[in-house]
Write a protein that holds these residues in place. Structure first.
Motif, PDB file in Angstrom:
ATOM      1  N   ASN A  31       0.825  -1.212   0.000  1.00  0.00           N
ATOM      2  CA  ASN A  31       0.000   0.000   0.000  1.00  0.00           C
ATOM      3  C   ASN A  31       0.857   1.259   0.000  1.00  0.00           C
ATOM      4  N   LEU A  32       2.063   1.173   0.590  1.00  0.00           N
ATOM      5  CA  LEU A  32       2.972   2.320   0.663  1.00  0.00           C
ATOM      6  C   LEU A  32       3.968   2.341  -0.492  1.00  0.00           C
ATOM      7  N   ASN A  33       3.839   1.404  -1.431  1.00  0.00           N
ATOM      8  CA  ASN A  33       4.752   1.277  -2.578  1.00  0.00           C
ATOM      9  C   ASN A  33       6.198   1.072  -2.133  1.00  0.00           C
ATOM     10  N   ILE A  34       6.376   0.244  -1.117  1.00  0.00           N
ATOM     11  CA  ILE A  34       7.719  -0.104  -0.638  1.00  0.00           C
ATOM     12  C   ILE A  34       7.948  -1.566  -0.947  1.00  0.00           C
ATOM     13  N   ASP A  35       9.039  -1.854  -1.650  1.00  0.00           N
ATOM     14  CA  ASP A  35       9.349  -3.225  -2.042  1.00  0.00           C
ATOM     15  C   ASP A  35      10.512  -3.732  -1.202  1.00  0.00           C
ATOM     16  N   VAL A  36      10.267  -4.768  -0.418  1.00  0.00           N
ATOM     17  CA  VAL A  36      11.335  -5.359   0.403  1.00  0.00           C
ATOM     18  C   VAL A  36      11.779  -6.701  -0.172  1.00  0.00           C
ATOM     19  N   LYS A  37      11.487  -6.939  -1.422  1.00  0.00           N
ATOM     20  CA  LYS A  37      11.891  -8.132  -2.169  1.00  0.00           C
ATOM     21  C   LYS A  37      11.371  -9.381  -1.479  1.00  0.00           C
ATOM     22  N   ASP A  38      12.245 -10.325  -1.244  1.00  0.00           N
ATOM     23  CA  ASP A  38      11.840 -11.595  -0.628  1.00  0.00           C
ATOM     24  C   ASP A  38      12.251 -11.677   0.834  1.00  0.00           C
ATOM     25  N   GLU A  39      12.402 -10.558   1.486  1.00  0.00           N
ATOM     26  CA  GLU A  39      12.856 -10.553   2.877  1.00  0.00           C
ATOM     27  C   GLU A  39      11.793 -10.995   3.875  1.00  0.00           C
ATOM     28  N   LEU A  40      10.556 -11.063   3.477  1.00  0.00           N
ATOM     29  CA  LEU A  40       9.494 -11.427   4.419  1.00  0.00           C
ATOM     30  C   LEU A  40       9.243 -12.930   4.433  1.00  0.00           C
ATOM     31  N   ASN A  41      10.307 -13.694   4.529  1.00  0.00           N
ATOM     32  CA  ASN A  41      10.206 -15.143   4.661  1.00  0.00           C
ATOM     33  C   ASN A  41      10.729 -15.531   6.030  1.00  0.00           C
ATOM     34  N   GLY A  42      10.052 -16.446   6.674  1.00  0.00           N
ATOM     35  CA  GLY A  42      10.488 -16.921   7.978  1.00  0.00           C
ATOM     36  C   GLY A  42      10.002 -16.021   9.092  1.00  0.00           C
ATOM     37  N   PRO A  43      10.322 -16.404  10.325  1.00  0.00           N
ATOM     38  CA  PRO A  43       9.838 -15.639  11.485  1.00  0.00           C
ATOM     39  C   PRO A  43      10.534 -14.285  11.594  1.00  0.00           C
ATOM     40  N   LYS A  44       9.755 -13.236  11.515  1.00  0.00           N
ATOM     41  CA  LYS A  44      10.285 -11.873  11.593  1.00  0.00           C
ATOM     42  C   LYS A  44       9.558 -11.095  12.676  1.00  0.00           C
ATOM     43  N   VAL A  45      10.286 -10.188  13.284  1.00  0.00           N
ATOM     44  CA  VAL A  45       9.693  -9.190  14.178  1.00  0.00           C
ATOM     45  C   VAL A  45      10.166  -7.838  13.666  1.00  0.00           C
ATOM     46  N   VAL A  46       9.472  -6.791  14.054  1.00  0.00           N
ATOM     47  CA  VAL A  46       9.859  -5.458  13.613  1.00  0.00           C
ATOM     48  C   VAL A  46      10.089  -4.566  14.819  1.00  0.00           C
ATOM     49  N   ALA A  47      11.103  -3.732  14.700  1.00  0.00           N
ATOM     50  CA  ALA A  47      11.380  -2.707  15.704  1.00  0.00           C
ATOM     51  C   ALA A  47      11.279  -1.371  14.987  1.00  0.00           C
ATOM     52  N   PHE A  48      10.660  -0.414  15.653  1.00  0.00           N
ATOM     53  CA  PHE A  48      10.495   0.882  15.010  1.00  0.00           C
ATOM     54  C   PHE A  48      10.447   1.972  16.064  1.00  0.00           C
ATOM     55  N   GLY A  49      10.770   3.185  15.628  1.00  0.00           N
ATOM     56  CA  GLY A  49      10.750   4.326  16.522  1.00  0.00           C
ATOM     57  C   GLY A  49      10.810   5.622  15.747  1.00  0.00           C
ATOM     58  N   LYS A  50      10.532   6.708  16.440  1.00  0.00           N
ATOM     59  CA  LYS A  50      10.522   8.024  15.809  1.00  0.00           C
ATOM     60  C   LYS A  50      11.941   8.514  15.522  1.00  0.00           C
ATOM     61  N   ASP A  51      12.895   8.134  16.353  1.00  0.00           N
ATOM     62  CA  ASP A  51      14.292   8.494  16.134  1.00  0.00           C
ATOM     63  C   ASP A  51      14.880   7.549  15.088  1.00  0.00           C
ATOM     64  N   ILE A  52      15.735   8.058  14.240  1.00  0.00           N
ATOM     65  CA  ILE A  52      16.316   7.224  13.191  1.00  0.00           C
ATOM     66  C   ILE A  52      17.310   6.226  13.767  1.00  0.00           C
ATOM     67  N   ILE A  53      18.167   6.669  14.658  1.00  0.00           N
ATOM     68  CA  ILE A  53      19.310   5.872  15.063  1.00  0.00           C
ATOM     69  C   ILE A  53      19.073   5.023  16.309  1.00  0.00           C
ATOM     70  N   GLU A  54      18.324   5.519  17.268  1.00  0.00           N
ATOM     71  CA  GLU A  54      18.197   4.825  18.553  1.00  0.00           C
ATOM     72  C   GLU A  54      17.666   3.396  18.451  1.00  0.00           C
ATOM     73  N   PRO A  55      16.601   3.118  17.682  1.00  0.00           N
ATOM     74  CA  PRO A  55      16.166   1.718  17.591  1.00  0.00           C
ATOM     75  C   PRO A  55      17.219   0.824  16.949  1.00  0.00           C
ATOM     76  N   ILE A  56      17.908   1.340  15.952  1.00  0.00           N
ATOM     77  CA  ILE A  56      18.938   0.557  15.271  1.00  0.00           C
ATOM     78  C   ILE A  56      20.073   0.242  16.239  1.00  0.00           C
ATOM     79  N   LYS A  57      20.481   1.237  17.018  1.00  0.00           N
ATOM     80  CA  LYS A  57      21.557   1.027  17.992  1.00  0.00           C
ATOM     81  C   LYS A  57      21.138   0.025  19.059  1.00  0.00           C
ATOM     82  N   ALA A  58      19.906   0.136  19.562  1.00  0.00           N
ATOM     83  CA  ALA A  58      19.435  -0.768  20.611  1.00  0.00           C
ATOM     84  C   ALA A  58      19.393  -2.207  20.108  1.00  0.00           C
ATOM     85  N   VAL A  59      18.889  -2.389  18.904  1.00  0.00           N
ATOM     86  CA  VAL A  59      18.811  -3.740  18.338  1.00  0.00           C
ATOM     87  C   VAL A  59      20.204  -4.283  18.058  1.00  0.00           C
ATOM     88  N   ASN A  60      21.081  -3.448  17.530  1.00  0.00           N
ATOM     89  CA  ASN A  60      22.443  -3.884  17.228  1.00  0.00           C
ATOM     90  C   ASN A  60      23.181  -4.302  18.494  1.00  0.00           C
TER      91      ASN A  60
END
Length: 163
Positions: A68-97
């Protein structure tokens, strides 16, 4: 034919995912290969400290929301996935890393940063950027360095004139 209540529930989840992608500066797909409940709760706490969230959605519903948002993530949505998201660009990425360094069952796969699909190598680079407060401190110290050096120079010059 599918039950209308089930279709409404699925559409509500698709709308929630769509809103989360739109409102978040970073939306990260993680592969969860057997994290325990305690480890998942620990990750949720770390993300909550950085004003971020961790959600588990069905891949088909995520795919529909991204379509619906015209975003293509190719074939990455295979297998068990969870999503992390936040308003800050870097903080969620740093926390997950940081969490993934000590928990090999959690792997960052792909992200949507500022509405653009971002590969793993770019996510790793973003994870090394200091926090906003750290960057502001570095900026302020850079601004203060010039007047400080000038003051030292004037002090040394005045001492040379006195002698």
């Amino acid at each position: 034919m599918a039950n209308p209540k089930i279709l409404e529930a699925k559409q509500a989840i698709i709308d929630e995912i769509t809103n989360n992608v739109k409102e978040s500066s970073s939306f990260i797909f993680l592969e969860n290969n057997g994290l325990t409940v305690q480890e998942t709760m620990e990750l949720r706490r770390k993300l909550k400290d950085s004003d971020s969230e961790l959600k588990i959605y069905k891949n088909t519903l995520v795919a529909r929301a991204l379509k619906n948002l015209n975003i293509d993530v190719k074939d990455e949505l295979n297998g068990p996935k969870v999503v992390a998201f936040g308003k800050d660009i870097i903080e969620p990425i740093k926390a997950v890393n940081e969490f993934a360094k000590t928990h090999d069952k959690l792997v960052m796969k792909l992200g949507i940063v500022d509405g653009k699909v971002t590969e793993l190598d770019e996510l790793k680079k973003l994870a090394t950027i200091p926090s906003r407060e750290g960057l502001l401190t570095m900026f302020a110290s850079g601004l203060l360095a010039i007047p400080k050096d000038f003051a030292i120079c004037l002090d040394l010059h005045s001492k040379n004139l006195e002698s």
